[in-house]
Design a protein around this motif. Structure first.
Motif, PDB file in Angstrom:
ATOM      1  N   ALA A  99     -10.352  37.225 -11.909  1.00 43.07           N
ATOM      2  CA  ALA A  99     -10.360  35.769 -12.144  1.00 43.07           C
ATOM      3  C   ALA A  99      -9.192  35.369 -13.037  1.00 43.07           C
ATOM      4  O   ALA A  99      -8.506  34.365 -12.788  1.00 43.07           O
ATOM      5  CB  ALA A  99     -11.676  35.353 -12.796  1.00 43.07           C
ATOM      6  N   TYR A 102      -6.062  35.213 -10.921  1.00 48.36           N
ATOM      7  CA  TYR A 102      -5.921  33.985 -10.130  1.00 48.36           C
ATOM      8  C   TYR A 102      -5.618  32.774 -11.014  1.00 48.36           C
ATOM      9  O   TYR A 102      -4.879  31.864 -10.621  1.00 48.36           O
ATOM     10  CB  TYR A 102      -7.190  33.748  -9.306  1.00 48.36           C
ATOM     11  CG  TYR A 102      -7.231  34.560  -8.043  1.00 48.36           C
ATOM     12  CD1 TYR A 102      -6.387  34.274  -6.982  1.00 48.36           C
ATOM     13  CD2 TYR A 102      -8.095  35.650  -7.916  1.00 48.36           C
ATOM     14  CE1 TYR A 102      -6.413  35.031  -5.819  1.00 48.36           C
ATOM     15  CE2 TYR A 102      -8.126  36.419  -6.762  1.00 48.36           C
ATOM     16  CZ  TYR A 102      -7.274  36.104  -5.717  1.00 48.36           C
ATOM     17  OH  TYR A 102      -7.283  36.850  -4.562  1.00 48.36           O
ATOM     18  N   SER A 120      -5.419  25.558  -5.581  1.00 43.73           N
ATOM     19  CA  SER A 120      -6.157  26.533  -4.765  1.00 43.73           C
ATOM     20  C   SER A 120      -6.477  27.790  -5.576  1.00 43.73           C
ATOM     21  O   SER A 120      -7.597  28.305  -5.546  1.00 43.73           O
ATOM     22  CB  SER A 120      -5.317  26.889  -3.528  1.00 43.73           C
ATOM     23  OG  SER A 120      -5.948  27.911  -2.801  1.00 43.73           O
ATOM     24  N   PHE A 121      -5.495  28.295  -6.316  1.00 39.62           N
ATOM     25  CA  PHE A 121      -5.727  29.489  -7.131  1.00 39.62           C
ATOM     26  C   PHE A 121      -6.685  29.202  -8.289  1.00 39.62           C
ATOM     27  O   PHE A 121      -7.504  30.055  -8.659  1.00 39.62           O
ATOM     28  CB  PHE A 121      -4.397  30.017  -7.663  1.00 39.62           C
ATOM     29  CG  PHE A 121      -3.569  30.721  -6.622  1.00 39.62           C
ATOM     30  CD1 PHE A 121      -4.098  31.768  -5.881  1.00 39.62           C
ATOM     31  CD2 PHE A 121      -2.258  30.327  -6.379  1.00 39.62           C
ATOM     32  CE1 PHE A 121      -3.328  32.429  -4.930  1.00 39.62           C
ATOM     33  CE2 PHE A 121      -1.491  30.975  -5.431  1.00 39.62           C
ATOM     34  CZ  PHE A 121      -2.021  32.022  -4.688  1.00 39.62           C
ATOM     35  N   LYS A 123      -9.168  27.114  -8.260  1.00 42.29           N
ATOM     36  CA  LYS A 123     -10.529  27.058  -7.699  1.00 42.29           C
ATOM     37  C   LYS A 123     -11.065  28.470  -7.436  1.00 42.29           C
ATOM     38  O   LYS A 123     -12.252  28.743  -7.633  1.00 42.29           O
ATOM     39  CB  LYS A 123     -10.527  26.231  -6.412  1.00 42.29           C
ATOM     40  CG  LYS A 123     -10.339  24.733  -6.665  1.00 42.29           C
ATOM     41  CD  LYS A 123     -10.364  23.949  -5.368  1.00 42.29           C
ATOM     42  CE  LYS A 123     -10.228  22.444  -5.625  1.00 42.29           C
ATOM     43  NZ  LYS A 123     -10.212  21.669  -4.377  1.00 42.29           N
ATOM     44  N   LYS A 124     -10.174  29.359  -6.969  1.00 40.98           N
ATOM     45  CA  LYS A 124     -10.582  30.748  -6.748  1.00 40.98           C
ATOM     46  C   LYS A 124     -10.988  31.392  -8.071  1.00 40.98           C
ATOM     47  O   LYS A 124     -11.973  32.141  -8.142  1.00 40.98           O
ATOM     48  CB  LYS A 124      -9.407  31.514  -6.114  1.00 40.98           C
ATOM     49  CG  LYS A 124      -9.742  32.953  -5.738  1.00 40.98           C
ATOM     50  CD  LYS A 124     -10.698  33.029  -4.575  1.00 40.98           C
ATOM     51  CE  LYS A 124     -10.931  34.476  -4.150  1.00 40.98           C
ATOM     52  NZ  LYS A 124     -11.936  34.590  -3.086  1.00 40.98           N
ATOM     53  N   GLU A 127     -14.429  30.232  -9.137  1.00 38.68           N
ATOM     54  CA  GLU A 127     -15.471  30.899  -8.334  1.00 38.68           C
ATOM     55  C   GLU A 127     -15.763  32.303  -8.874  1.00 38.68           C
ATOM     56  O   GLU A 127     -16.924  32.698  -9.033  1.00 38.68           O
ATOM     57  CB  GLU A 127     -14.991  30.982  -6.882  1.00 38.68           C
ATOM     58  CG  GLU A 127     -15.965  31.682  -5.952  1.00 38.68           C
ATOM     59  CD  GLU A 127     -15.394  31.866  -4.554  1.00 38.68           C
ATOM     60  OE1 GLU A 127     -15.935  32.706  -3.814  1.00 38.68           O
ATOM     61  OE2 GLU A 127     -14.402  31.182  -4.216  1.00 38.68           O
ATOM     62  N   LEU A 128     -14.694  33.045  -9.194  1.00 44.85           N
ATOM     63  CA  LEU A 128     -14.865  34.423  -9.677  1.00 44.85           C
ATOM     64  C   LEU A 128     -15.447  34.460 -11.086  1.00 44.85           C
ATOM     65  O   LEU A 128     -16.281  35.306 -11.400  1.00 44.85           O
ATOM     66  CB  LEU A 128     -13.518  35.153  -9.642  1.00 44.85           C
ATOM     67  CG  LEU A 128     -12.993  35.482  -8.238  1.00 44.85           C
ATOM     68  CD1 LEU A 128     -11.551  35.932  -8.298  1.00 44.85           C
ATOM     69  CD2 LEU A 128     -13.852  36.565  -7.594  1.00 44.85           C
TER      70      LEU A 128
END
Length: 552
Positions: A99, A102, A120-121, A123-124, A127-128
């Motif tokens: 995480a 990203y 985009s990164f 948001k990733k 999530e992690l």
């Protein structure tokens, strides 16, 4: 930083030494001293690797990647360190580290003006972090996303969506600092929507929060932003008020520092005064106060006179020692200048002799061999009826003459291939690395910073010869598969770090017969006024650090 500098690194155990270098790197990083931070991060990483603390070494890799990415003209170099970090994070399946990777990619793309990729990164990463049950870190990223929507994409409505989403997440924990940043970003979004009254409302909410970190900077920004919003609604009275508060708050920092110093002096004065009163009260003598004061004054005068005499004597002694030291330093400097001049003359003589030999080979022996070849060919043409054995003898002799001629040509054409001609130090070292590198066996990389201007030729030659000799040692002795030459020009200092992942050796047993010539290299560097440090452990690779002062 002062406390760290007072620590003797040589007295620390290897884990403590690794942590010491890591802290020094962070201090220099915070002060925006890139080169120093970079050097300490590299040393810390190597030490953590040697004690098998790979997780910490990979975290340092991320710090180095972030450090390099913000520098101009070095955006590609950071990828090596970042890739190594991500490979480790994914291999160990560490969700928090992945995480963080990203999140860093989001920062990188934001700095490279790629807002869509950055979001985009981010948001990733959110999530992690959520999967790793680290919702607090995930929640902080919404601030970054909202800033991109406001400043880069000019979509304040989208920014407000993520800021309100962050507010919902803050209910689970108290984070006053990020709540303040949330209010300020909401004010910025409403300012862009031209809803100035709403922006003022959120700025006042931020101003009322009891934050501790960076309070002065935040207050200055809030007051300046309030002034802009009041100006936009033509409330010039409040606009002027907050503009003055902004200025007053900036000035108050200096006043506060002065007051602290004055209070400190006042406390010390009162403490001394109290001590004197207690001393007088405890003195129960029958003599009168006048006598006591007289004796005290006389004693004080004697003490002062004695102190002044001792001080004067010590000052004269100190001056005498300084004069002797200056004379000794002058003698040592003259001796060092003589040694340096001798080295310069030796190097210059070597280059001239090399060029003279090449010229002689090219102009004299080369032409003689060419003439001999022509004469031999004419003789061969005239010999019509040659026996087969003689004909073979002629052909073999002709081949030998041709081989000798070509060797002379190669030596002569290499007469200016010595140090650098017009290329310079860094291109020469990079060419050396290309020649030494063997695909699949040894990869030698050169990373340089600075070196905007050429240095004195003799210094470039000396540095090149030193790097060449150390690179040869890597090939002969290290059994390494990877090696890196870091070269940094600090204007007044040249720093060279050569590291490899080879078998290493016991650096405490270096002597004149070590087979690697390290003692001689160390002596050459000392003659240039520089220092050479060797950090090597059997089985853990070798790092050599060279610092050479550059005189303008």
């Amino acid at each position: 930083m002062t406390d760290l500098k007072n620590i003797r690194e040589s007295s620390l155990a290897k884990p403590e030494k690794a942590f010491y270098n890591f802290l020094m790197a962070q201090c220099f990083d915070a002060d925006d001293k890139f080169n120093k931070a970079y050097q300490y991060y590299l040393k810390a990483k190597k030490l953590y690797t040697q004690i098998d603390s790979i997780s910490m070494a990979m975290d340092i890799n991320m710090n180095i990647a972030n450090l390099i990415h913000v520098q101009e003209n070095h955006t590609d170099i950071y990828k090596k360190y970042f890739k190594e970090y991500m490979d480790y994070a994914e291999k160990s399946n560490n969700l928090k580290k992945i995480a963080r990777g990203y999140q860093a990619l989001g920062n990188f793309r934001s700095g490279e003006n790629k807002p869509e990729e950055s979001i985009s990164f981010y948001k990733k990463a959110i999530e992690l972090y959520s999967k790793a049950n680290n919702k607090k870190e995930a929640n902080k990223i919404y601030i970054n996303i909202s800033a991109i929507y406001i400043e880069d994409l000019h979509k304040p409505d989208s920014a407000l969506f993520y800021l309100n989403k962050q507010l919902d997440g803050m209910k689970d924990y108290g984070d006053i600092q990020n709540l303040c940043y949330n209010y300020v970003n909401q004010a910025s979004a409403y300012y862009n929507l031209k809803n100035y009254n709403k922006a003022i409302e959120y700025l006042k909410l931020a101003d009322n929060l009891p934050i501790k970190d960076h309070r002065s900077m935040v207050n200055q920004y809030i007051y300046e932003f309030l002034s802009m919003n009041y100006d936009s609604i033509r409330d010039y009275k409040n606009a002027y008020k907050y503009l003055m508060l902004n200025k007053k708050y900036a000035d108050s920092i200096n006043i506060e520092e002065q007051n602290i110093a004055i209070n400190d002096l006042d406390t010390k004065y009162k403490t001394k005064e109290k001590e004197l009163e207690n001393t007088l009260l405890k003195s129960k003598v029958k003599t009168s106060r006048i006598l006591i004061y007289s004796i005290a004054v006389i004693l004080l005068a004697i003490v002062v006179i004695a102190f002044l005499m001792i001080k004067n004597s010590r000052r004269r002694e100190k001056i005498s020692k300084q004069e002797k030291l200056i004379e000794q330093q002058k003698f040592e400097k003259a001796l060092k200048d003589y040694e340096l001049n001798s080295i310069d003359m030796m190097l210059e003589g070597q280059e001239k002799e090399r060029q003279r030999i090449a010229n002689d080979l090219h102009d004299n022996l080369g032409s003689m061999l060419a003439t001999l070849k022509l004469n031999f060919e004419n003789l061969k043409l005239r010999k019509i009826e040659l026996r087969e054995e003689e004909n073979k003898l002629y052909e073999r002799t002709d081949e030998l003459i041709e081989e000798a001629y070509q060797k002379v040509r190669r030596i002569a054409h290499a007469k200016n291939a010595g140090v650098f001609a017009s290329e310079g130090l860094i291109p020469a070292i990079k060419k050396l690395a290309e020649k030494i590198s063997i695909p699949g066996k040894l990869q030698l990389q050169v990373i340089s910073f600075g070196f905007k201007e050429r240095m004195e030729n003799t210094l470039e030659i000396a540095i090149f010869r030193t790097v060449q000799e150390l690179a040869t040692n890597i090939i002969k002795h290290s059994q390494a598969t990877e090696a890196t030459i870091h070269m940094t020009d600090h204007d007044d200092n040249i720093n060279i770090i050569i590291e490899d992942n080879g078998v290493g050796f016991d650096s405490s047993k270096i002597n004149t017969a070590d087979g690697m010539g390290l003692a001689n290299i160390k002596k050459k560097i000392a003659q240039l006024g520089g220092t050479l440090e060797i950090d090597s452990t059997p089985g853990k690779g070798t790092t050599i650090i060279i610092d050479i002062p550059v005189n303008d």
